[in-house]
Design a protein around this motif. Sequence first.
Motif, short mmCIF file in Angstrom:
data_model
loop_
_atom_site.label_atom_id
_atom_site.label_comp_id
_atom_site.label_asym_id
_atom_site.label_seq_id
_atom_site.Cartn_x
_atom_site.Cartn_y
_atom_site.Cartn_z
N PRO A 1 0.85 -1.21 0.00
CA PRO A 1 0.00 0.00 0.00
C PRO A 1 0.88 1.25 0.00
N ARG A 2 0.39 2.29 -0.66
CA ARG A 2 1.11 3.57 -0.64
C ARG A 2 1.02 4.15 0.77
N THR A 3 2.14 4.26 1.44
CA THR A 3 2.17 4.61 2.86
C THR A 3 3.02 5.85 3.08
N VAL A 4 2.55 6.72 3.96
CA VAL A 4 3.31 7.89 4.39
C VAL A 4 3.49 7.83 5.90
N ILE A 5 4.69 8.13 6.36
CA ILE A 5 4.98 8.23 7.79
C ILE A 5 5.10 9.71 8.10
N GLU B 1 -4.67 19.28 7.96
CA GLU B 1 -4.34 20.06 6.77
C GLU B 1 -3.56 19.23 5.76
N PHE B 2 -2.62 18.40 6.26
CA PHE B 2 -1.86 17.55 5.35
C PHE B 2 -2.76 16.51 4.71
N MET B 3 -3.67 15.92 5.48
CA MET B 3 -4.55 14.89 4.93
C MET B 3 -5.49 15.48 3.89
N ARG B 4 -5.94 16.69 4.13
CA ARG B 4 -6.82 17.33 3.14
C ARG B 4 -6.08 17.67 1.85
N SER B 5 -4.83 18.10 1.96
CA SER B 5 -4.09 18.55 0.79
C SER B 5 -3.35 17.42 0.07
N GLY C 1 -3.40 13.78 1.44
CA GLY C 1 -3.75 12.43 1.88
C GLY C 1 -4.22 11.53 0.76
N GLY C 2 -4.78 12.10 -0.31
CA GLY C 2 -5.26 11.28 -1.41
C GLY C 2 -4.17 10.54 -2.15
N ALA C 3 -2.92 10.92 -1.94
CA ALA C 3 -1.81 10.24 -2.62
C ALA C 3 -1.42 8.94 -1.95
N ALA D 1 -10.52 7.10 4.48
CA ALA D 1 -11.59 6.94 5.46
C ALA D 1 -11.66 8.14 6.37
N LEU D 2 -10.48 8.71 6.74
CA LEU D 2 -10.47 9.88 7.60
C LEU D 2 -11.07 11.07 6.87
N GLY D 3 -10.80 11.17 5.59
CA GLY D 3 -11.38 12.27 4.81
C GLY D 3 -12.90 12.20 4.78
#
Length: 253
Positions: free
Chosen positions: A49-53, A135-139, A141-143, A245-247
């Motif tokens: 899965p595409r994952t960000v830390i 703010e990061f998830m909104r801008s 998070g879709g990646a 899901a958070l979005g």
Amino acid sequence: MGSAGGTASAPCSFFATTAWLAWGASLALIGLFGGRSTPPRPALDAPQPRTVIAVPICNEDPLTTFARIAAIDRSVTRAGVTADFVVLSDTRDDALAGKEQFAFARLLRETDGQGRIFYRRRRDNAGRKAGNIEEFMRSSGGAYDLAVILDADSLMEGETIRAMIARMQADPQLGLLQTLPKIIGARSFFGRALQFASWFSWPDLHPWPCPVCRARRGPSGAITQSSASAPSPKAVGCRAFRPAALGRAYSQP
């Protein structure tokens, strides 16, 4: 002479702590005779899965903060995990922010992290830490399919991150997963006592992953808590969740 309210609260505190200790002792005794084996952890399948830390920071020491990120990056690489890192800065002091950017540039050079390790500083810190992550998830998070949130002082082994990603991958309806944080490097007597307790007894009192810290995705795709007990905000540095899901949860009234 103590107040009546203080006298009345003493039995309640005694009962609460005694009940907690009794509950932990009962779990230990049940484990001795239960004979229940631990289910195998799922393997991480390809493609990953595409994952960000994500590491939200605010007025932290840049040297120690970015040194921890470098250590986690090495551990993640050894564990065979493919993930991006992003440092989400809410630092208000321009001089300190300049030191962060210098440390970030050094991190990129030492880890060859160009294109996979990022740094972002907000212009305003609306919502503080939660707003920083939102703010990061909104801008952006879709990646990503999954996000792991760490505190600025967190250290997490790559194998733990791999196990959490594999668990999320194996259960598409799992919206949020939290592992067990442990204290390391304590120096005071009280801190060392807590550190010993966390390493000695917490794995038995809180099986991995902690049941009260699991959440699932509802019919609309939004995250819904699977227990009446909400996750502790102090354990936010050990969560993995699905940005999509958070979005949906943010967009709901």
